[in-house]
Design a protein around this motif. Sequence first.
Motif, PDB file in Angstrom:
ATOM      1  N   ARG A   1      -3.196   8.169 -13.412  1.00 41.02           N
ATOM      2  CA  ARG A   1      -2.532   8.953 -14.537  1.00 41.02           C
ATOM      3  C   ARG A   1      -1.363   8.991 -14.480  1.00 41.02           C
ATOM      4  O   ARG A   1      -0.502   8.671 -15.401  1.00 41.02           O
ATOM      5  N   PHE A   2      -0.132   8.494 -13.817  1.00 35.15           N
ATOM      6  CA  PHE A   2       0.704   8.601 -13.308  1.00 35.15           C
ATOM      7  C   PHE A   2       1.574   7.636 -12.854  1.00 35.15           C
ATOM      8  O   PHE A   2       2.695   7.244 -12.986  1.00 35.15           O
ATOM      9  N   LYS A   3       0.681   6.412 -11.813  1.00 32.04           N
ATOM     10  CA  LYS A   3       1.484   5.960 -10.908  1.00 32.04           C
ATOM     11  C   LYS A   3       0.939   4.055 -11.636  1.00 32.04           C
ATOM     12  O   LYS A   3      -0.526   4.368 -11.829  1.00 32.04           O
ATOM     13  N   ASP A   4       1.599   2.722 -12.205  1.00 32.88           N
ATOM     14  CA  ASP A   4       1.401   2.398 -12.853  1.00 32.88           C
ATOM     15  C   ASP A   4       0.447   1.089 -11.955  1.00 32.88           C
ATOM     16  O   ASP A   4      -0.457   0.968 -12.575  1.00 32.88           O
ATOM     17  N   GLU A   5       0.690   0.915 -10.435  1.00 35.40           N
ATOM     18  CA  GLU A   5      -0.069   0.122  -9.885  1.00 35.40           C
ATOM     19  C   GLU A   5      -1.529   0.599  -9.541  1.00 35.40           C
ATOM     20  O   GLU A   5      -2.760  -0.255  -9.622  1.00 35.40           O
ATOM     21  N   LEU A   6      -1.225   2.303  -9.948  1.00 34.32           N
ATOM     22  CA  LEU A   6      -2.763   2.458  -9.087  1.00 34.32           C
ATOM     23  C   LEU A   6      -3.541   2.812 -10.750  1.00 34.32           C
ATOM     24  O   LEU A   6      -5.008   1.849 -10.645  1.00 34.32           O
TER      25      LEU A   6
ATOM     26  N   PRO B   1      -6.817  -0.908 -21.569  1.00 34.59           N
ATOM     27  CA  PRO B   1      -6.099  -2.260 -21.015  1.00 34.59           C
ATOM     28  C   PRO B   1      -4.419  -1.782 -20.200  1.00 34.59           C
ATOM     29  O   PRO B   1      -3.809  -1.230 -21.210  1.00 34.59           O
ATOM     30  N   TYR B   2      -4.734  -2.764 -18.728  1.00 33.74           N
ATOM     31  CA  TYR B   2      -3.504  -2.051 -18.402  1.00 33.74           C
ATOM     32  C   TYR B   2      -1.877  -2.805 -18.898  1.00 33.74           C
ATOM     33  O   TYR B   2      -2.522  -3.695 -19.724  1.00 33.74           O
TER      34      TYR B   2
ATOM     35  N   TYR C   1       0.481  -1.142   0.116  1.00 36.53           N
ATOM     36  CA  TYR C   1       0.076  -0.267  -0.173  1.00 36.53           C
ATOM     37  C   TYR C   1       0.727   1.005  -0.417  1.00 36.53           C
ATOM     38  O   TYR C   1       0.430   2.178  -0.871  1.00 36.53           O
ATOM     39  N   GLN C   2       2.295   1.231   0.421  1.00 37.43           N
ATOM     40  CA  GLN C   2       3.022   2.481   0.539  1.00 37.43           C
ATOM     41  C   GLN C   2       3.391   2.948  -0.195  1.00 37.43           C
ATOM     42  O   GLN C   2       4.524   3.874  -0.581  1.00 37.43           O
ATOM     43  N   SER C   3       3.238   1.652  -1.068  1.00 34.87           N
ATOM     44  CA  SER C   3       4.287   1.890  -2.699  1.00 34.87           C
ATOM     45  C   SER C   3       3.434   2.274  -3.492  1.00 34.87           C
ATOM     46  O   SER C   3       4.173   3.495  -4.796  1.00 34.87           O
ATOM     47  N   LEU C   4       2.241   2.507  -3.343  1.00 29.65           N
ATOM     48  CA  LEU C   4       1.292   3.046  -4.317  1.00 29.65           C
ATOM     49  C   LEU C   4       1.118   4.827  -4.558  1.00 29.65           C
ATOM     50  O   LEU C   4       1.167   4.920  -5.612  1.00 29.65           O
TER      51      LEU C   4
ATOM     52  N   LEU D   1      -9.253   0.505 -26.060  1.00 29.14           N
ATOM     53  CA  LEU D   1      -7.546  -0.095 -26.245  1.00 29.14           C
ATOM     54  C   LEU D   1      -7.249   1.594 -26.715  1.00 29.14           C
ATOM     55  O   LEU D   1      -5.880   1.678 -26.360  1.00 29.14           O
ATOM     56  N   LYS D   2      -7.390   2.666 -27.367  1.00 30.67           N
ATOM     57  CA  LYS D   2      -6.805   3.545 -27.817  1.00 30.67           C
ATOM     58  C   LYS D   2      -7.003   4.695 -26.835  1.00 30.67           C
ATOM     59  O   LYS D   2      -6.844   5.779 -27.140  1.00 30.67           O
ATOM     60  N   ASN D   3      -7.747   4.457 -25.424  1.00 34.76           N
ATOM     61  CA  ASN D   3      -7.853   5.560 -24.567  1.00 34.76           C
ATOM     62  C   ASN D   3      -6.595   6.289 -24.358  1.00 34.76           C
ATOM     63  O   ASN D   3      -5.683   5.188 -24.142  1.00 34.76           O
ATOM     64  N   ARG D   4      -6.818   7.645 -23.459  1.00 34.34           N
ATOM     65  CA  ARG D   4      -5.505   7.917 -23.127  1.00 34.34           C
ATOM     66  C   ARG D   4      -6.108   8.182 -21.811  1.00 34.34           C
ATOM     67  O   ARG D   4      -6.463   8.309 -21.106  1.00 34.34           O
ATOM     68  N   ARG D   5      -4.492   7.399 -20.858  1.00 37.11           N
ATOM     69  CA  ARG D   5      -4.550   6.894 -19.468  1.00 37.11           C
ATOM     70  C   ARG D   5      -4.390   8.649 -18.999  1.00 37.11           C
ATOM     71  O   ARG D   5      -4.862   9.153 -18.032  1.00 37.11           O
ATOM     72  N   GLU D   6      -3.581   9.442 -19.903  1.00 36.08           N
ATOM     73  CA  GLU D   6      -3.596  10.941 -18.548  1.00 36.08           C
ATOM     74  C   GLU D   6      -4.686  11.498 -19.157  1.00 36.08           C
ATOM     75  O   GLU D   6      -4.664  12.856 -18.273  1.00 36.08           O
TER      76      GLU D   6
END
Length: 488
Positions: free
Chosen positions: A142-147, A341-342, A77-80, A405-410
């Motif tokens: 938007r910036f943290k991969d694990e979230l 998708p992640y 959790y602390q790594s999130l 599939l082509k959505n922007r995570r940002e």
Amino acid sequence: MPKKAKPAGTGKEEGPGPCKQLKVEVAGGPSTLNFDSPSGLFESLISPIKTETFFKEFWEQKPLLIQRDDPALATYYQSLFKLLDLKSLCSRGMYYGRDINVCRCVNGKKKVLNKDGKVHFLQLRKDFDQKRATIQFHQPQRFKDELWRIQEKLECYFGSLVGSNVYITPAGSQGLPPHYDDVEVFILQLEGEKHWRLYHPTVPLAREYSVEAEDRIGRPAHEFTLKPGDLLYFPRGTIHQADTPPGLAHSTHVTISTYQNNSWGDFLLDTISGLVFDTAKEDLAFRAGIPRQLLLQVETTAVATRRLSAFLRKLADRLEGTSELLSADMKKDFVTNRLPPYCVGDGAELSTPGGACRLLLGGQLPRLDSTVRLQFKDHIVLTVGPDQDRSDETQEKMVYIYHSLKNRRETHMMGNEETESHGLRFPLSHVDALKQIWNSSAISVKDLRLTTDEEKESLVLSLWTECLIQVFSNIASFFYCFIVYFEN
């Protein structure tokens, strides 16, 4: 290992002090989250509570507190998200209001301490240390991969948008006054400790955010402190406030929220317009004019009310037993605005025609003798609607396939960002063939319910170019069907 789960009371506790918690001793669960499937992820998130128990006893009904004694999960959790993550994020160009809010609760009211323009970490840290302000970071996925990984799976699980906010509060301080939200909330405690007070809802399952005055909400129904690795759930409308205890390190938690505007009322509003449009094309009574000067009346007349009631009964009769695809706008809005998708890397392989297909299966084109299988099924919606290229009353219905599939995570959950829908459309005559693909673990192209072989090949080629299907050769399809047969 998780030590105990505490359903946060029955909602009936009253008294001068903190309420007694209903403690349930349970067996320990996994120390890390399970990303094998959307259901596996959610089950591990609320472990050791079982999914069936959660939806039967807590979902939209009452809070759930899960306190764990699990060092491995606390570390995860602390790594999130950590306070120190803000330094590198600010260097990427964060802005007040859009990405970050700085605020503090003063005399029961929210005081916003935002500056103008770009956020500078040194100023942010100064407000945090000297003004005891809470830092609210919007949509960290938007910036943290694990979230991103967690929320993408939860969007698949709920079939609804899943947003998040991080709150970092210094010791002896509170960021927000008592309030309630219009979303289902899951809180993960990441760093430090946070003292929570929950109150009985004044508006159960609320449809909007609202601040509530202290003298209106009474005494807390539940009161407790979260530590790293703990989880708290409460339904929309639950009044809450939280502070970091004095003398301790700062607190960091993330709120993961879902089911905004996702009620039966919303679904009905989305469905009824198309139902009325279709019925009016077939029923003369729906096309007849309303009485003269009806719109000038101060009150609706009894005659108009009876007519409207009769129309609603006709609509209900038409809807009963229908197998038509409904809710076009809600479906499209969800898939257009959700996370892609992640995947490890920048996801570029999903944004090029056939990219994911080539990665998985060497890139062979689908042909009449191929076997195909839908992929990324949780990221695709199929719906029927009027031809959007025509505006006349004779417009025909089309089948629409939208995907993320082509959505922007940002831009995920940022509201003011423009989003573009991605997908395909086909004549209504293709709907049965598309349902075959949707409902089959694998299907031969030549078996699709279409009139000509050219239509069959054209359909699967269109799906393939959007990365929506996997293609198997004859030998590969034999082994795939062999494996599926024995798995089932």
